[in-house]
Motif scaffolding. Sequence first.
Motif, PDB file in Angstrom:
ATOM      1  N   CYS A  36       0.582  -1.238  -0.043  1.00 35.19           N
ATOM      2  CA  CYS A  36       0.080   0.036   0.163  1.00 35.19           C
ATOM      3  C   CYS A  36       0.901   1.341  -0.097  1.00 35.19           C
ATOM      4  N   CYS A  39      -0.376   3.228   3.779  1.00 27.07           N
ATOM      5  CA  CYS A  39      -0.143   2.812   4.897  1.00 27.07           C
ATOM      6  C   CYS A  39       1.123   1.728   4.898  1.00 27.07           C
ATOM      7  N   CYS A  53      -6.188  -0.332   4.896  1.00 29.25           N
ATOM      8  CA  CYS A  53      -6.638   1.067   5.187  1.00 29.25           C
ATOM      9  C   CYS A  53      -7.629   1.281   3.776  1.00 29.25           C
TER      10      CYS A  53
HETATM   11 ZN   LIG Z   1      -2.990   0.508   3.161  1.00 29.92          ZN
END
Ligand SMILES: [Zn+2]
Length: 139
Positions: A36, A39, A53
């Motif tokens: 990601c 995050c 997230c």
């Molecule tokens: Zn994430």
Amino acid sequence: MTDAAEIPGFPAPDDSPLWKPFWDATGEGQLVFMRCTRCGNAFLPAREECPNCLSPGPQWERASGGARLISWVVYHRAPDAAFQGRVPYTAAIVELDEGPRMITNIVGAQDPEALQIEQRLSLRIEQEDGVAVPRFVPA
Ligand SMILES: [Zn+2]
């Protein structure tokens, strides 16, 4: 007796645009996972959004090839005719050094019954029916 023509072939991998970079990488002898961009969560299987997230657009990242054994089972009876020729074989969940977990096979173990939890593993890409399949061997 089962006629050989009735035996289904090796299941084909998901060739959707989402998974294409994964199979392109294994074809080049590498393993990739998703990370990601918001995050930093590293994960498999591929998804359009981060499972942590929910941010869109995770990026592919190359794995080192190191992993540890989390769980496994040794198949002595094939669950599908396509796998009849390979019993006994080991299906496993491994955790890549970068964090993602994946389902794979453990190969090259002289005695599959001697595998141990947390055991160190190394990536081995094997060719099967024209597909480069990521598997692991004891390190
Ligand atoms: Zn994430």
